[in-house]
Design an enzyme around this catalytic site. Structure first.
Site, mmCIF file in Angstrom:
data_model
loop_
_atom_site.group_PDB
_atom_site.id
_atom_site.type_symbol
_atom_site.label_atom_id
_atom_site.label_comp_id
_atom_site.label_asym_id
_atom_site.label_seq_id
_atom_site.Cartn_x
_atom_site.Cartn_y
_atom_site.Cartn_z
ATOM 1 N N TYR A 2 0.708 -1.229 0.002
ATOM 2 C CA TYR A 2 -0.040 -0.030 -0.051
ATOM 3 C C TYR A 2 0.855 1.330 -0.132
ATOM 4 O O TYR A 2 2.073 1.312 0.445
ATOM 5 C CB TYR A 2 -0.866 -0.010 1.221
ATOM 6 C CG TYR A 2 -2.009 -1.014 1.298
ATOM 7 C CD1 TYR A 2 -2.410 -1.626 0.097
ATOM 8 C CD2 TYR A 2 -2.550 -1.232 2.403
ATOM 9 C CE1 TYR A 2 -3.320 -2.712 0.186
ATOM 10 C CE2 TYR A 2 -3.769 -2.028 2.489
ATOM 11 C CZ TYR A 2 -4.051 -2.708 1.409
ATOM 12 O OH TYR A 2 -4.930 -3.720 1.653
ATOM 13 N N PRO A 25 -16.233 -3.530 2.267
ATOM 14 C CA PRO A 25 -17.922 -3.469 2.790
ATOM 15 C C PRO A 25 -18.796 -2.653 2.044
ATOM 16 O O PRO A 25 -20.079 -2.881 1.761
ATOM 17 C CB PRO A 25 -17.658 -3.274 4.198
ATOM 18 C CG PRO A 25 -16.507 -2.170 4.279
ATOM 19 C CD PRO A 25 -15.657 -2.609 3.343
ATOM 20 N N ALA A 40 -18.315 -1.762 -1.477
ATOM 21 C CA ALA A 40 -18.055 -1.966 -2.728
ATOM 22 C C ALA A 40 -17.146 -0.799 -3.426
ATOM 23 O O ALA A 40 -17.617 -0.300 -4.382
ATOM 24 C CB ALA A 40 -19.414 -2.285 -3.548
ATOM 25 N N GLY A 41 -16.110 -0.676 -2.626
ATOM 26 C CA GLY A 41 -15.365 0.622 -3.228
ATOM 27 C C GLY A 41 -15.957 2.059 -2.996
ATOM 28 O O GLY A 41 -15.814 2.956 -3.890
ATOM 29 N N GLY A 42 -17.170 2.096 -2.346
ATOM 30 C CA GLY A 42 -17.868 3.345 -2.299
ATOM 31 C C GLY A 42 -18.987 3.286 -2.862
ATOM 32 O O GLY A 42 -20.096 4.482 -2.708
ATOM 33 N N LEU A 43 -19.420 2.466 -4.171
ATOM 34 C CA LEU A 43 -20.494 2.313 -4.604
ATOM 35 C C LEU A 43 -21.819 2.311 -3.716
ATOM 36 O O LEU A 43 -22.791 2.590 -4.258
ATOM 37 C CB LEU A 43 -20.462 1.128 -5.745
ATOM 38 C CG LEU A 43 -21.342 1.547 -6.904
ATOM 39 C CD1 LEU A 43 -20.691 2.344 -7.732
ATOM 40 C CD2 LEU A 43 -21.439 0.141 -7.537
ATOM 41 N N LEU A 44 -21.736 1.699 -2.726
ATOM 42 C CA LEU A 44 -22.902 1.392 -1.938
ATOM 43 C C LEU A 44 -22.950 2.688 -0.856
ATOM 44 O O LEU A 44 -24.168 2.432 -0.155
ATOM 45 C CB LEU A 44 -22.570 0.211 -0.788
ATOM 46 C CG LEU A 44 -22.881 -1.419 -1.591
ATOM 47 C CD1 LEU A 44 -22.461 -2.233 -0.754
ATOM 48 C CD2 LEU A 44 -24.403 -1.416 -1.752
ATOM 49 N N GLY A 49 -24.019 5.243 -2.445
ATOM 50 C CA GLY A 49 -25.273 5.773 -3.092
ATOM 51 C C GLY A 49 -25.040 7.032 -3.915
ATOM 52 O O GLY A 49 -25.874 7.653 -4.717
#
Length: 331
Positions: free
Chosen positions: A53, A212, A214-218, A220
């Site tokens: 990282y 958790p 999804a890369g920030g997709l959840l 919204g």
């Protein structure tokens, strides 16, 4: 904050773990320290990092996240459970990656130097290296624990059958055994429920899922017709942006998120909080690894630990995402 026992060990960890994969690229050191401070004040006592990282920075910056983590930990190392990972590429030579004895023995020394600590609590294989004999890898991890450089060992991104085989070899050879598994897991990626989670439950392994949201997709906040300029789906994280788009940036996923938001309508809680609470509601889960590139992103995530989904809402979320239990993925 809530706490729990770490699998079959005697460790006690917070049910939320701070992930550090953005520290050094999306997040500069000053903001990284703010995130560390906020998580610590909320009761998080578990930190996860990796030698390669920050994600997407390239060879010149690998190890920077461990250095940032080590500087923040100075003077308070004894207050935290510290985990890192090895196996990713760390240099130009063929042996600067993977899980050979040579690389792992070099890698642990490099991590300890960058973190400025004498040991890590949990040392994890970042990936399954099929090119290296399994026994060689397991014997190297055993040597690392017996040397005092790590207290426990675990794996990340392992398929269930490979983890089961590794545990069997550890038992046969009387080597130090794995105590944890770190898989990808969220409402849009549930494949681990089929085999990996039952194996972890049977073996009493700690499960510490990453990704958790999804890369920030959840959260919204994204729209499919937009080109993200920041975050996990953008070009600023190099190849990882393309990888995350391949994972999640599809019409099906955006339609599912709209359905999840509709199902949660009227509750008055953000989807971020509900998505993490849904993971924590699974009895197989030990601690959820939270990622953040800005300090303010932590508020909804940290609040999830004290939020219990109603049985009706959890059942509805399960139903809306049942198709994500199926299919195959390389990671």
């Amino acid at each position: 904050m809530q706490f729990t026992t770490f699998g079959r060990t005697g460790l006690t960890v917070s049910r939320l773990c701070l992930g550090t994969g953005t520290f050094g690229t999306q997040t500069d050191e000053a903001e990284s320290r703010r995130i560390f401070d906020i998580a610590s004040e909320a009761g998080v006592n578990f930190i996860d990092t990796a030698d390669m990282y920050p994600a997407g920075i390239g060879a010149s910056g690998m190890g920077l996240t461990e250095e940032i983590t080590g500087r923040w930990l100075a003077g308070k190392r004894d207050r935290f459970i510290l985990a890192t990972k090895a196996g990713g590429p760390m240099g130009p030579s063929p042996w600067d990656q993977g899980t050979s004895r040579k690389h792992l023995l070099d890698a642990i020394d490099g991590s300890l130097r960058r973190l400025n600590v004498e040991y890590v609590d949990l040392y994890q294989l970042h990936l399954d290296d099929a090119a290296t004999p399994l026994d060689e890898t397991l014997e190297a991890l055993d040597a690392i624990v017996r040397s005092g450089k790590a207290r426990y060992v675990g794996v990340s991104n392992f398929l269930a059958y490979r983890l089961a085989r590794a545990i069997g070899r550890q038992e046969t050879l009387k080597l130090v055994g794995f105590v944890s598994v770190q898989p990808r897991y969220n409402l849009l990626y549930r494949e681990i429920e089929r085999e990996l989670l039952p194996l972890a439950t049977e073996e009493n392994l700690a499960v510490i899922p990453f990704n958790p949201l999804a890369g920030g997709l959840l959260t919204g906040r994204y729209r499919q017709d937009e080109t993200p300029e920041k975050g996990r789906f953008s070009a600023e994280v190099g190849q990882f942006g393309a990888m995350y788009q391949a994972r999640y940036w599809h019409q099906r996923e955006f339609e599912t998120i709209a359905q999840l938001q509709e199902a949660a309508g009227g509750i008055g809680e953000p989807l971020t909080k509900l998505s993490i609470a849904w993971i924590l509601a699974n009895p197989a889960i030990t601690s959820v690894i939270l990622g953040a590139s800005r300090a303010e992103q932590l508020s909804d995530s940290l609040a999830a630990v004290d939020y219990s989904l109603t049985a009706d809402l959890k059942g509805r979320f399960d139903e809306l995402t049942i198709e994500y239990r199926r299919g195959d993925s390389v990671r």
